[in-house]
Write a protein that holds these residues in place. Structure first.
Motif, mmCIF file in Angstrom:
data_model
loop_
_atom_site.group_PDB
_atom_site.id
_atom_site.type_symbol
_atom_site.label_atom_id
_atom_site.label_comp_id
_atom_site.label_asym_id
_atom_site.label_seq_id
_atom_site.Cartn_x
_atom_site.Cartn_y
_atom_site.Cartn_z
ATOM 1 N N THR A 1 0.835 -1.207 0.000
ATOM 2 C CA THR A 1 0.000 0.000 0.000
ATOM 3 C C THR A 1 0.866 1.251 0.000
ATOM 4 O O THR A 1 0.610 2.210 -0.749
ATOM 5 C CB THR A 1 -0.946 -0.002 1.215
ATOM 6 O OG1 THR A 1 -1.791 -1.148 1.151
ATOM 7 C CG2 THR A 1 -1.791 1.261 1.249
ATOM 8 N N TRP B 1 -0.727 -11.326 -1.394
ATOM 9 C CA TRP B 1 -2.019 -10.666 -1.310
ATOM 10 C C TRP B 1 -2.699 -10.723 0.045
ATOM 11 O O TRP B 1 -3.655 -9.973 0.284
ATOM 12 C CB TRP B 1 -2.965 -11.243 -2.367
ATOM 13 C CG TRP B 1 -2.580 -10.857 -3.754
ATOM 14 C CD1 TRP B 1 -1.935 -11.624 -4.686
ATOM 15 C CD2 TRP B 1 -2.780 -9.574 -4.369
ATOM 16 N NE1 TRP B 1 -1.726 -10.911 -5.841
ATOM 17 C CE2 TRP B 1 -2.237 -9.645 -5.675
ATOM 18 C CE3 TRP B 1 -3.370 -8.380 -3.950
ATOM 19 C CZ2 TRP B 1 -2.264 -8.571 -6.548
ATOM 20 C CZ3 TRP B 1 -3.393 -7.305 -4.825
ATOM 21 C CH2 TRP B 1 -2.843 -7.410 -6.106
ATOM 22 N N ARG C 1 -6.150 -5.756 4.911
ATOM 23 C CA ARG C 1 -6.316 -4.304 4.992
ATOM 24 C C ARG C 1 -7.628 -3.877 4.350
ATOM 25 O O ARG C 1 -8.282 -2.934 4.816
ATOM 26 C CB ARG C 1 -5.123 -3.600 4.360
ATOM 27 C CG ARG C 1 -3.837 -3.805 5.160
ATOM 28 C CD ARG C 1 -2.651 -3.034 4.626
ATOM 29 N NE ARG C 1 -2.751 -1.613 4.905
ATOM 30 C CZ ARG C 1 -1.749 -0.757 4.749
ATOM 31 N NH1 ARG C 1 -0.564 -1.178 4.334
ATOM 32 N NH2 ARG C 1 -1.906 0.515 5.011
ATOM 33 N N SER C 2 -8.039 -4.558 3.305
ATOM 34 C CA SER C 2 -9.329 -4.235 2.691
ATOM 35 C C SER C 2 -10.491 -4.581 3.622
ATOM 36 O O SER C 2 -11.587 -4.030 3.480
ATOM 37 C CB SER C 2 -9.497 -4.992 1.371
ATOM 38 O OG SER C 2 -9.762 -6.358 1.586
ATOM 39 N N ARG C 3 -10.225 -5.467 4.593
ATOM 40 C CA ARG C 3 -11.266 -5.846 5.546
ATOM 41 C C ARG C 3 -11.235 -4.982 6.804
ATOM 42 O O ARG C 3 -12.034 -5.194 7.723
ATOM 43 C CB ARG C 3 -11.116 -7.318 5.928
ATOM 44 C CG ARG C 3 -11.230 -8.275 4.745
ATOM 45 C CD ARG C 3 -11.518 -9.677 5.207
ATOM 46 N NE ARG C 3 -12.788 -9.731 5.926
ATOM 47 C CZ ARG C 3 -13.138 -10.705 6.763
ATOM 48 N NH1 ARG C 3 -12.309 -11.718 6.978
ATOM 49 N NH2 ARG C 3 -14.294 -10.685 7.380
ATOM 50 N N SER D 1 -2.972 -7.338 1.773
ATOM 51 C CA SER D 1 -3.947 -6.474 1.103
ATOM 52 C C SER D 1 -5.374 -6.920 1.394
ATOM 53 O O SER D 1 -6.280 -6.092 1.582
ATOM 54 C CB SER D 1 -3.698 -6.478 -0.406
ATOM 55 O OG SER D 1 -2.437 -5.918 -0.714
ATOM 56 N N VAL D 2 -5.598 -8.233 1.423
ATOM 57 C CA VAL D 2 -6.921 -8.756 1.767
ATOM 58 C C VAL D 2 -7.328 -8.279 3.159
ATOM 59 O O VAL D 2 -8.448 -7.781 3.376
ATOM 60 C CB VAL D 2 -6.924 -10.298 1.705
ATOM 61 C CG1 VAL D 2 -8.190 -10.865 2.354
ATOM 62 C CG2 VAL D 2 -6.810 -10.780 0.262
ATOM 63 N N GLY E 1 -13.747 -8.713 -7.723
ATOM 64 C CA GLY E 1 -13.637 -8.707 -6.275
ATOM 65 C C GLY E 1 -13.055 -10.005 -5.736
ATOM 66 O O GLY E 1 -12.611 -10.887 -6.478
ATOM 67 N N TRP E 2 -13.102 -10.135 -4.412
ATOM 68 C CA TRP E 2 -12.473 -11.279 -3.754
ATOM 69 C C TRP E 2 -13.189 -12.592 -4.059
ATOM 70 O O TRP E 2 -12.577 -13.666 -3.940
ATOM 71 C CB TRP E 2 -12.410 -11.058 -2.252
ATOM 72 C CG TRP E 2 -11.570 -9.901 -1.815
ATOM 73 C CD1 TRP E 2 -11.949 -8.872 -1.011
ATOM 74 C CD2 TRP E 2 -10.193 -9.643 -2.137
ATOM 75 N NE1 TRP E 2 -10.915 -7.986 -0.814
ATOM 76 C CE2 TRP E 2 -9.818 -8.440 -1.501
ATOM 77 C CE3 TRP E 2 -9.256 -10.306 -2.924
ATOM 78 C CZ2 TRP E 2 -8.547 -7.886 -1.609
ATOM 79 C CZ3 TRP E 2 -7.974 -9.760 -3.041
ATOM 80 C CH2 TRP E 2 -7.628 -8.571 -2.388
ATOM 81 N N HIS F 1 -9.335 -10.153 -8.810
ATOM 82 C CA HIS F 1 -9.895 -9.191 -7.859
ATOM 83 C C HIS F 1 -10.308 -7.908 -8.561
ATOM 84 O O HIS F 1 -11.381 -7.338 -8.267
ATOM 85 C CB HIS F 1 -8.866 -8.887 -6.779
ATOM 86 C CG HIS F 1 -9.285 -7.787 -5.852
ATOM 87 N ND1 HIS F 1 -10.429 -7.853 -5.083
ATOM 88 C CD2 HIS F 1 -8.720 -6.578 -5.589
ATOM 89 C CE1 HIS F 1 -10.546 -6.733 -4.373
ATOM 90 N NE2 HIS F 1 -9.529 -5.945 -4.678
ATOM 91 N N GLU F 2 -9.476 -7.443 -9.493
ATOM 92 C CA GLU F 2 -9.824 -6.232 -10.228
ATOM 93 C C GLU F 2 -11.100 -6.438 -11.046
ATOM 94 O O GLU F 2 -11.917 -5.529 -11.197
ATOM 95 C CB GLU F 2 -8.667 -5.836 -11.156
ATOM 96 C CG GLU F 2 -7.463 -5.260 -10.442
ATOM 97 C CD GLU F 2 -7.797 -3.949 -9.732
ATOM 98 O OE1 GLU F 2 -8.365 -3.042 -10.372
ATOM 99 O OE2 GLU F 2 -7.500 -3.848 -8.528
#
Length: 395
Positions: free
Chosen positions: A36, A232, A238-240, A235-236, A363-364, A359-360
């Motif tokens: 990030t 990843w 942090r997105s949560r 990042s997963v 999504g997950w 993901h782009e």
């Protein structure tokens, strides 16, 4: 007639091997926790981030693939010395800052990791023939501890060192340089003789066997699951809603969870008649834990991370153990290792890239579906590669 060169003591060889092993993952696990910050400072887009996580895995395969040629020219011991020195160089390049040194350093250090990883199974088969499972477990466990250290300590290094993310990443060149200095006298004490007839065609010889490709498939697909996670998982998380420190801590827990299974699984698998149940059980554990980290409540991410690590560490240790167990001799082990890791890491490179692109696109959920697809392939290959058979590069 001159006296034969003195063989280094087994204990020193073991310690040197573990020092090398510790440095075969920080180059891969240190970028994820800072991704990030790197993207914010450099403007690196999502596609660039996916490439950053994919290129090192491709260079792992390239490094593994040149292992036999390096071994013939320098000997396996000096080949490992070259490899760990290249790892240190690649990590040090990151100190220059900017995207070019970041990408270049990732590729250089990954090539060194692949070279070392391709040579080590043959050394284990040669130097520890009566303790293959134990020694494979010990160096795999140490490798996982290095991965945990990289994942958990890089964010604190970012806060402690001047120079931002570049200095935090480059700091990992120091333990790699120490390992180079420790391994050098052990490698130089070993004589190197010209390769025996047929060694040069070892990969071609081993590649005639269907079992070799089944081992390669398992090694590549389980590695794909691991590199998806290394790249990843922060990042997963942090997105949560987790911050950088907490996400790095959970990623470190995951890497620490690899250590016990990396020690236990090779030891137990080497004593078993075959390894099919080990492969399927570990793949199932990995899938359940990873899906939990994606979708389960945040209150249970810590035990799920440990479970994920246990599955990934066990699969990696099992893959290395199957390379040694399926090979009839040390030359065949080196050839099978080069094939399984050289081609396997090329397969593995599809994982982080595909996961990011999925993901782009959706999504997950789409990323999770891709992860499960790779896992199913690993289980199917493990069912074939785990059978009690041996193959030779010369027959």
């Amino acid at each position: 007639m001159s006296a034969p060169p003195v063989r280094p003591p087994i204990l020193l060889l073991g310690v040197g091997l573990l020092l090398v092993a510790f440095n075969l993952r920080p180059a891969l696990t240190t970028v994820g926790p800072l991704l990030t910050e790197i993207r914010a400072e450099t403007g690196l887009g999502a596609a660039g981030a996916a490439i950053l996580t994919t290129l090192p895995v491709l260079f792992l395969g390239l490094g593994s693939g040149v292992g036999p040629a390096i071994s013939r020219r320098l000997g396996p011991d000096r080949g490992v010395l070259l490899a760990i020195a290249v790892v240190a160089l690649g990590l040090g390049l990151r100190a220059l800052g900017g995207l070019v040194p970041l990408f270049l350093g990732a590729c250089v250090s990954a090539a060194g990791i692949g070279l070392a990883g391709g040579l080590l199974p043959g050394l284990v088969k040669r130097d520890f023939p009566g303790h293959v499972g134990l020694v494979t477990g010990l160096y795999t466990m140490t490798l996982c501890l290095g991965a945990a250290a990289g994942a958990g300590l890089t964010v604190p290094l970012l806060d402690a060192l001047p120079g931002g993310w570049a200095a935090a990443l480059a700091a990992w060149s120091v333990p790699a340089a120490v390992a180079s200095l420790a391994w050098a006298p052990l490698a130089l004490a070993r004589p190197h003789f010209p390769a025996a007839p047929g060694v040069g065609s070892g990969i071609a010889g081993i590649g005639r066997h269907r079992l070799a490709w089944q081992v390669t498939g398992f090694m590549g697909l389980q590695s794909s699951l691991a590199y998806i996670t290394f790249a990843w998982l922060p990042s997963v998380l942090r997105s949560r809603g987790l911050d950088a420190v907490d996400a790095g801590f959970i990623a470190s827990l995951m890497s620490l969870g690899q250590a016990p299974s990396a020690l236990l699984v090779p030891t137990l698998a080497a004593r078993a008649r075959d390894q099919r149940a080990h492969a399927v059980g570990l793949v199932a554990l990995t899938v359940i834990a990873f899906l939990g980290l994606l979708f389960a409540p945040l209150g249970v991410v810590a035990p799920l991370a440990v479970g994920l690590g246990f599955g990934l560490g066990g699969m990696f240790g099992l893959g290395l153990t199957m390379i040694v167990l399926r090979a009839r001799d040390s030359i065949s082990a080196a050839a099978l290792s080069a094939l399984a890791q050289g081609v396997g890491y090329s397969i593995a490179a599809l994982g982080p890239l595909g996961f990011g692109l999925a993901h782009e696109a959706g999504g997950w959920n789409w990323s999770a579906l891709l992860f499960c697809t790779f896992a199913l392939g690993a289980a199917l290959c493990g069912l074939r590669a785990g059978r009690d058979r041996t193959i030779s590069a010369s027959a």
